[in-house]
Write an enzyme that holds these catalytic residues in place. Structure first.
Site, PDB file in Angstrom:
ATOM      1  N   THR A   7      41.804  30.961  41.850  1.00  0.00           N
ATOM      2  CA  THR A   7      42.262  31.299  40.509  1.00  0.00           C
ATOM      3  C   THR A   7      43.392  30.365  40.115  1.00  0.00           C
ATOM      4  O   THR A   7      44.145  29.895  40.976  1.00  0.00           O
ATOM      5  CB  THR A   7      42.747  32.764  40.406  1.00  0.00           C
ATOM      6  OG1 THR A   7      43.218  32.999  39.065  1.00  0.00           O
ATOM      7  CG2 THR A   7      43.866  33.068  41.374  1.00  0.00           C
ATOM      8  N   ASN A   9      45.463  31.478  37.721  1.00  0.00           N
ATOM      9  CA  ASN A   9      46.351  32.405  37.028  1.00  0.00           C
ATOM     10  C   ASN A   9      47.441  32.910  37.987  1.00  0.00           C
ATOM     11  O   ASN A   9      47.162  33.642  38.935  1.00  0.00           O
ATOM     12  CB  ASN A   9      45.492  33.568  36.497  1.00  0.00           C
ATOM     13  CG  ASN A   9      46.292  34.571  35.704  1.00  0.00           C
ATOM     14  OD1 ASN A   9      47.395  34.931  36.076  1.00  0.00           O
ATOM     15  ND2 ASN A   9      45.726  35.032  34.611  1.00  0.00           N
ATOM     16  N   GLY A  11      49.787  35.061  37.582  1.00  0.00           N
ATOM     17  CA  GLY A  11      49.947  36.526  37.575  1.00  0.00           C
ATOM     18  C   GLY A  11      49.006  37.169  38.576  1.00  0.00           C
ATOM     19  O   GLY A  11      49.381  38.069  39.333  1.00  0.00           O
ATOM     20  N   LYS A  12      47.754  36.698  38.602  1.00  0.00           N
ATOM     21  CA  LYS A  12      46.781  37.244  39.555  1.00  0.00           C
ATOM     22  C   LYS A  12      47.203  36.910  40.988  1.00  0.00           C
ATOM     23  O   LYS A  12      47.155  37.755  41.872  1.00  0.00           O
ATOM     24  CB  LYS A  12      45.404  36.603  39.328  1.00  0.00           C
ATOM     25  CG  LYS A  12      44.691  37.019  38.067  1.00  0.00           C
ATOM     26  CD  LYS A  12      43.302  36.366  38.084  1.00  0.00           C
ATOM     27  CE  LYS A  12      42.549  36.571  36.796  1.00  0.00           C
ATOM     28  NZ  LYS A  12      41.221  35.933  36.838  1.00  0.00           N
ATOM     29  N   ASP A  63      37.400  37.932  38.285  1.00  0.00           N
ATOM     30  CA  ASP A  63      37.279  37.826  36.832  1.00  0.00           C
ATOM     31  C   ASP A  63      37.677  39.184  36.272  1.00  0.00           C
ATOM     32  O   ASP A  63      37.302  40.220  36.813  1.00  0.00           O
ATOM     33  CB  ASP A  63      35.860  37.459  36.406  1.00  0.00           C
ATOM     34  CG  ASP A  63      35.848  36.892  34.994  1.00  0.00           C
ATOM     35  OD1 ASP A  63      36.485  35.833  34.769  1.00  0.00           O
ATOM     36  OD2 ASP A  63      35.240  37.506  34.089  1.00  0.00           O
ATOM     37  N   PHE A 143      51.739  39.901  32.816  1.00  0.00           N
ATOM     38  CA  PHE A 143      51.193  38.734  32.121  1.00  0.00           C
ATOM     39  C   PHE A 143      50.107  39.214  31.154  1.00  0.00           C
ATOM     40  O   PHE A 143      49.815  40.408  31.075  1.00  0.00           O
ATOM     41  CB  PHE A 143      50.622  37.720  33.128  1.00  0.00           C
ATOM     42  CG  PHE A 143      49.433  38.232  33.904  1.00  0.00           C
ATOM     43  CD1 PHE A 143      49.614  39.020  35.030  1.00  0.00           C
ATOM     44  CD2 PHE A 143      48.129  37.948  33.507  1.00  0.00           C
ATOM     45  CE1 PHE A 143      48.525  39.510  35.746  1.00  0.00           C
ATOM     46  CE2 PHE A 143      47.030  38.417  34.216  1.00  0.00           C
ATOM     47  CZ  PHE A 143      47.233  39.208  35.343  1.00  0.00           C
ATOM     48  N   ASP A 146      49.448  42.742  29.234  1.00  0.00           N
ATOM     49  CA  ASP A 146      50.275  43.831  29.766  1.00  0.00           C
ATOM     50  C   ASP A 146      51.201  44.479  28.729  1.00  0.00           C
ATOM     51  O   ASP A 146      51.369  45.701  28.755  1.00  0.00           O
ATOM     52  CB  ASP A 146      51.086  43.355  30.981  1.00  0.00           C
ATOM     53  CG  ASP A 146      50.251  43.315  32.253  1.00  0.00           C
ATOM     54  OD1 ASP A 146      49.293  44.107  32.363  1.00  0.00           O
ATOM     55  OD2 ASP A 146      50.536  42.491  33.138  1.00  0.00           O
ATOM     56  N   HIS A 169      43.599  47.963  37.545  1.00  0.00           N
ATOM     57  CA  HIS A 169      42.234  47.540  37.886  1.00  0.00           C
ATOM     58  C   HIS A 169      42.256  46.616  39.111  1.00  0.00           C
ATOM     59  O   HIS A 169      41.506  46.785  40.063  1.00  0.00           O
ATOM     60  CB  HIS A 169      41.633  46.833  36.674  1.00  0.00           C
ATOM     61  CG  HIS A 169      42.491  45.729  36.091  1.00  0.00           C
ATOM     62  ND1 HIS A 169      43.859  45.831  35.954  1.00  0.00           N
ATOM     63  CD2 HIS A 169      42.182  44.491  35.656  1.00  0.00           C
ATOM     64  CE1 HIS A 169      44.335  44.718  35.439  1.00  0.00           C
ATOM     65  NE2 HIS A 169      43.334  43.877  35.242  1.00  0.00           N
TER      66      HIS A 169
END
Ligand code: ITT
Length: 184
Positions: A7, A9, A11-12, A63, A143, A146, A169
């Site tokens: 990823t 991202n 934040g992830k 995803d 992020f 949110d 999630h």
């Protein structure tokens, strides 16, 4: 176990590091070319990202997105490019404009994680978090969407990382994945 985390991202990545402390992660190589995310579901897109990075290490890809009932499930799998905007703030403002006059504010965050091993074996973990869309953004943590997503009176942007991980999630999907890995 050591994984390549497919990823871009941050934040992830932060959430994976916090929720899988017993595992190690290697970031994507600089030469990584992101694949076209042209799947029709979160799982299909996570699989596309995982398989594009497959190599020597097991790969974890994810995803996710926000699905808003009054918008027919949008932005959904298009969450990262909703309205064609480039920044989280612009996408958030765009989403709030789409919600003007909508009384049904129900929404859910969805997350699909696909873990692919070098022998081709695959683990899939999917989870969601039900909440609602606020009228005015709140909170600087997290992020993406949110600041717009309210769960039990707080937006996920107002929650600490620990609080968000408990109900999100991605938190749920990662804990499910860890249980699958423990059973291998
Ligand atoms: P990678 O494809 O490199 O993983 P990405 O940000 O493009 O990074 P996605 O295609 O899965 O990831 O898009 C997910 C988008 O959904 C993300 O950019 C956010 O806008 C939103 N999103 C997902 N999880 C979120 C969360 O926990 N909090 C807020 N927004 C989230």
């Amino acid at each position: 176990m050591k994984f390549l985390i497919a990823t871009t991202n941050m934040g992830k990545i932060r959430e994976f590091y916090t929720l899988m402390p017993e595992h190690e992660f290697e970031p994507l190589p600089i030469a990584y070319a992101p694949p076209a995310e042209d799947g029709k579901t979160f799982v299909e897109n996570a699989r596309i990202k995982a398989r594009a990075a497959a190599g020597v290490l097991p790969v974890i890809a994810e995803d996710s997105g926000l699905c808003v009932a009054a918008l027919g499930g949008a932005p959904g799998i298009f969450s990262a490019r909703y309205g064609g905007y480039r920044t989280d703030r612009e996408r958030n403002m765009y989403l709030l404009r789409q919600m003007v006059g909508k009384t049904n504010r129900a929404a859910c965050f969805e997350c699909a994680i696909v873990c692919v091993f070098p022998n081709g074996r695959e683990l899939v973990s999917v989870a969601r978090c039900n909440g609602s869309i606020v009228q005015v953004p709140r909170g600087d943590n997290g992020f993406g969407y949110d600041p717009l997503f309210e769960y039990n009176g707080s937006t996920t942007g107002e929650m600490t990382q620990g609080e968000k991980n408990l109900i999100s999630h991605r938190g749920r999907a990662i804990r499910q994945l860890v249980r699958m890995l423990d059973r291998l």
